[in-house]
Structure formats: structure tokens, C-alpha cells
Scaffold this active site. Structure first.
Site, PDB file in Angstrom:
ATOM      1  N   SER A  98      42.743  25.401  41.664  1.00  0.00           N
ATOM      2  CA  SER A  98      42.326  26.645  42.304  1.00  0.00           C
ATOM      3  C   SER A  98      42.796  26.715  43.755  1.00  0.00           C
ATOM      4  CB  SER A  98      40.805  26.784  42.184  1.00  0.00           C
ATOM      5  OG  SER A  98      40.383  28.062  42.579  1.00  0.00           O
ATOM      6  N   ASP A 239      44.585  33.906  44.655  1.00  0.00           N
ATOM      7  CA  ASP A 239      44.641  32.462  44.869  1.00  0.00           C
ATOM      8  C   ASP A 239      45.537  31.862  43.770  1.00  0.00           C
ATOM      9  OD1 ASP A 239      42.865  32.852  42.742  1.00  0.00           O
ATOM     10  OD2 ASP A 239      41.634  31.131  43.284  1.00  0.00           O
ATOM     11  N   ASP A 241      45.230  30.250  40.955  1.00  0.00           N
ATOM     12  CA  ASP A 241      44.967  30.468  39.530  1.00  0.00           C
ATOM     13  C   ASP A 241      44.512  31.893  39.236  1.00  0.00           C
ATOM     14  OD1 ASP A 241      42.423  30.012  40.682  1.00  0.00           O
ATOM     15  OD2 ASP A 241      41.609  29.288  38.777  1.00  0.00           O
ATOM     16  N   ASP A 243      42.040  33.902  39.858  1.00  0.00           N
ATOM     17  CA  ASP A 243      40.709  34.383  39.497  1.00  0.00           C
ATOM     18  C   ASP A 243      40.010  35.042  40.688  1.00  0.00           C
ATOM     19  OD1 ASP A 243      40.204  32.063  40.939  1.00  0.00           O
ATOM     20  OD2 ASP A 243      38.735  31.256  39.524  1.00  0.00           O
TER      21      ASP A 243
END
Length: 452
Positions: A98, A239, A241, A243
Site C-alpha cells: 500500500s 496510492d 494499490d 484503494d
């Protein structure tokens, strides 16, 4: 000193080659195979350079443990969650650290419902990791398939919940900064499907982050400049990833991650009323929006699965986390930057207003976030005991660290502070917010001094 392995409801993360090792992947993969009862597992990853090697390792472990594996490649975290649901798989693994820097990687673990493992399940999995891995005979190993339909599925899911025509008619010019992460390919495709002109920066999915991985205002100067230069209607930042979503206005001003979920909440409640759930660290602006619409509001522990579990209990219409994580049950129960994008564009189109004008209609608060590294041996319970005694007349929550809402203290009145250990880094987090920048700074400095 190297960073330790972090194990929490947010998954298992560490620095590759230090705490995040092949031995760890063997124990984690074997334990997860048992958790899903050797069923089908969907595996996806973000774009960071170690992702392919980690994916090959974890897929091999799963196959040798007897699981069938569906590899969907470089995709956002929510795409893996949606594919678990779509394929009725037994679980999923996202290989992504992340917002952590590029040297980190992680395993995010998903159950058969497409949500992250809850605290009870993750504790059982961690216990299983301490046991000797068990592999199948040669004739009982799993089968690997590659699925390239995941992006199309995700795009369809988010388009199905908005008025696509009203957005297309606006022909918005959008600048996108995907930090060279997992959103770099799917997000431009989504925006083009909405009739947007897309200017892309940092959309090469090589995992070499050209800015700070988190879409914080201080990391978005390039996006702000691009919005102004191109006279764009809005800028979106993700970001690694994908999400989390942050917004830059048509005037080139970063609005702050907290206002992503605030504005989406206002938009969705105007369409249909329902309950709202956010975490303890999320801005009070969301609470004010819920109050304006006359709906019930609740807070949960920090961590996506904690918010999701509370949303399920409350039957929430909308929820999320103030880090730019929008959770919309009508799409799926997980943070999703693509969901945030379609809702924000629909809101702009439906209200026929610029995003900068919509922002002026939102409740105004000033937040400060930071973190401190505790000295070895620090007993945080002693510090908390002292703090709760000093502010005993205030509203407090200790479901996740300590949150204090100041109702009586004249110096901090109408502000709040949240103190907690991080789930994703070896640090202690401090979040403060109030109705003035000066007051927020006073609150933050006071409690940072106590913690240090």
C-alpha cells in the site's frame, strides 16, 4: 536497525530481504491454504518491483498446498476483492504494501466474501503460521490459470452505480496521478469510458514511485501544477494499490484525503439516505454531513475490515476512512479509489458545479497527522492512564487506542485527538483536528509532548 515484520488486520508486511522473506511466504501461504480449506485463491499485486517475485513464490506455495490459483496480475486491491466475489473463490491474496515505501511489500488476505480477514480469523492464521507447512502429493497439487478480465469487471461494477450519460455530457478534463502504481492502466480506461479527456502523469506501472507513496497534499505538487497548466476540471491521485483517492481542485489546490469520503458521503446521502460508518481517525466533517441529512452515524476502529464489519452490523449506506478510502456497499465492501472517482464526477455533473465550489459547501476543519517512534520499553498504558485522568470530563473512546473529543476544556474545545499504535508501521500515530489551524496545532503539540 531494520524495520520489524508488521502483522495485523491490515495483513503481513515488511522490508523485502529483511523481515519479508521466502521463508515467511512459505509459512503464510501454507497457513492461508488451510484457512481457505484448499479451495480456489485469486492472487493480484501492485506494480512494485518485488511484486512479481513475491507472486511467483506465494502462487507456488498455494499450488503445492493443493489450492487452485487464479492469477490476475497487476491490479488495484479492490479489483482482487471483486474477482473473489465474481469467481466465488475461497479467498484472495493481494501482494501490496500500500502506502509503504518501495522497499516494503506485503500480503493482504481476503476471505470468500471478498473482504479482509477479521481480527479473529487473522489471529487463527497467524497461529497456523507457527506450525510446520504441509504440502500435497504430486498428484494433488493445484492448477494455475491466468485471468485478464478483472479490469473490465471492476470498471463495469463502478459504472453501473452512476449516471454515466450525465458525466459523459460534461466532457471533463481530468489529470490523473497513479504514482506508477496499480491504478495506472485501469483508471485511464475508466475515465475514457466516462467521456473524459485524460492527462496522465506517473502512470507507468513500474512501481518506482516518483513522489511520496501516500496521496498527501505535500506529495501532489506535480499534480497541482498539471491541473493548472492544462486548465483541467479536476485532478485525481491514487496510492500504489489504488484503494485510496485524493483530489486536486480545478484551482490546483489539494483538498486533502479527508474530503474524499466527506464529499462522497454528501453525494450518496442526497441520492438515498442511510447510515454512515467511518473510523475513529476520520474528520468530523463526515459526522456533520450525516447530521445534515438526518441519518445515523457511527465510528469503528481503524482498519478497513473494522469499518466493514461495523457497516455490516449497521446496514450502512456509505462508509470509509479519512485516508481517502471510500467504501460503497452497492459496489463492494472495500476501499476503492475507482468508486470515489465515479461518485465525485457524478456529483459535479449533477450539481453542475466545479469541484472548488462544492468544496466551499463542505464543513471546514483543520487536521494534523503525525507519528512518533516510541523508546524501547515504553508502557503506553501508563501514559494513557495519566491522560484519561487529566481529561476525565471529556468524551472518550478506547476501542482503538484513545480518542478524546473536547467539550469542556477551553483551550481545546470543539477539537479532538486520536492516539494509537500503527497497524502498518512501527510507530505511534497522533491525529488532531479542530475548527482552527492554530487550535489543532496546540492540541497536536500537547499530546505529542506527552507521548514522547
Amino acid at each position: 536497525m531494520s524495520a520489524p515484520l508488521m502483522k495485523s488486520v491490515s495483513g503481513i508486511r515488511g522490508i523485502v530481504g529483511e523481515s519479508f522473506t521466502p521463508e515467511l511466504l512459505i509459512s503464510a501461504g501454507s497457513a492461508f491454504a488451510k484457512y481457505v480449506k484448499y479451495g480456489t485463491v485469486v492472487v493480484g499485486r501492485d506494480s512494485r518491483p518485488t511484486g512479481e517475485a513475491v507472486a511467483m513464490n506465494i502462487i507456488s506455495v498455494l499450488l503445492l498446498s493443493g489450492c487452485d490459483v487464479v492469477d490476475i496480475g497487476v491490479v488495484p486491491t479492490p479489483t482482487v476483492q471483486l474477482m473473489v466475489e465474481e469467481l466465488k473463490a475461497s479467498g484472495g491474496i493481494v501482494i501490496s504494501a500500500s502506502h509503504n515505501p518501495v522497499e516494503w511489500n506485503a500480503l493482504k488476505l481476503i476471505n470468500g466474501a471478498g473482504t479482509f480477514l477479521n481480527p479473529a480469523d487473522i489471529a487463527k492464521l497467524f497461529a497456523q503460521m507457527e506450525k510446520e507447512p504441509v504440502f500435497k502429493r504430486w498428484d494433488k497439487v493445484g492448477k494455475l490459470t491466468v485471468n485478464k478480465d478483472a479490469d473490465a469487471l471492476h470498471i463495469k461494477k463502478v459504472l453501473d452505480v452512476v449516471d454515466v450519460d450525465i458525466i459523459r455530457k460534461k466532457k471533463y478534463h481530468v489529470v490523473l496521478d497513479s504514482v506508477n502504481g496499480a491504478g495506472s492502466v485501469i483508471t485511464p480506461e475508466l475515465l475514457k469510458a466516462l467521456g473524459c479527456k485524460v492527462t496522465m502523469i506517473n502512470c507507468k506501472p513500474d512501481g518506482i514511485f516518483p513522489r511520496g507513496a501516500e496521496p498527501l497534499p505535500e506529495n501532489l505538487s506535480q499534480l497541482s501544477d498539471a491541473v493548472i497548466k492544462n486548465r483541467a476540471d479536476i485532478g485525481f491521485a491514487q496510492d500504489p494499490d489504488a484503494d485510496r483517492l485524493a483530489i486536486v481542485s480545478d484551482k490546483g489546490k489539494p483538498l486533502g484525503e479527508e474530503y474524499t469520503v466527506t464529499m462522497v458521503t454528501d453525494h450518496l446521502l442526497l441520492k438515498e439516505k442511510g447510515r454512515v460508518v467511518v473510523n475513529l481517525s476520520t474528520t468530523k466533517a463526515v459526522e456533520d454531513v450525516a447530521s445534515k441529512h438526518g441519518v445515523q452515524f457511527a465510528r469503528a476502529k481503524v482498519g478497513e475490515i473494522n469499518v466493514v464489519e461495523e457497516m455490516k452490523r449497521k446496514g450502512a449506506r456509505i462508509g470509509g476512512e479519512g485516508n481517502g478510502g471510500v467504501i460503497s456497499p452497492e459496489i463492494h465492501l472495500g476501499r476503492d479509489s475507482l468508486a470515489g472517482i465515479v461518485y465525485i464526477l457524478e456529483m459535479m455533473a449533477a450539481r453542475n458545479k466545479k469541484i472548488s465550489d462544492i468544496m466551499t459547501e463542505m464543513p471546514s476543519y483543520f487536521m494534523k497527522k503525525g507519528k512518533v517512534t516510541l523508546k524501547q520499553g515504553t508502557d503506553i498504558s501508563i501514559i494513557f492512564s495519566s491522560i484519561t485522568g487529566k481529561f476525565s470530563g471529556e468524551k472518550m473512546s478506547q476501542i482503538d487506542g484513545l480518542r478524546i473529543d473536547f467539550r469542556k476544556n477551553e483551550e481545546f474545545k470543539n477539537g479532538w485527538v486520536h492516539l494509537r499504535s500503527s497497524n502498518t508501521e512501527p510507530v505511534f500515530r497522533i491525529i488532531a483536528e479542530s475548527d482552527s489551524a492554530e487550535k489543532t496545532d496546540r492540541i497536536y503539540k500537547h499530546f505529542a509532548g506527552l507521548i514522547k
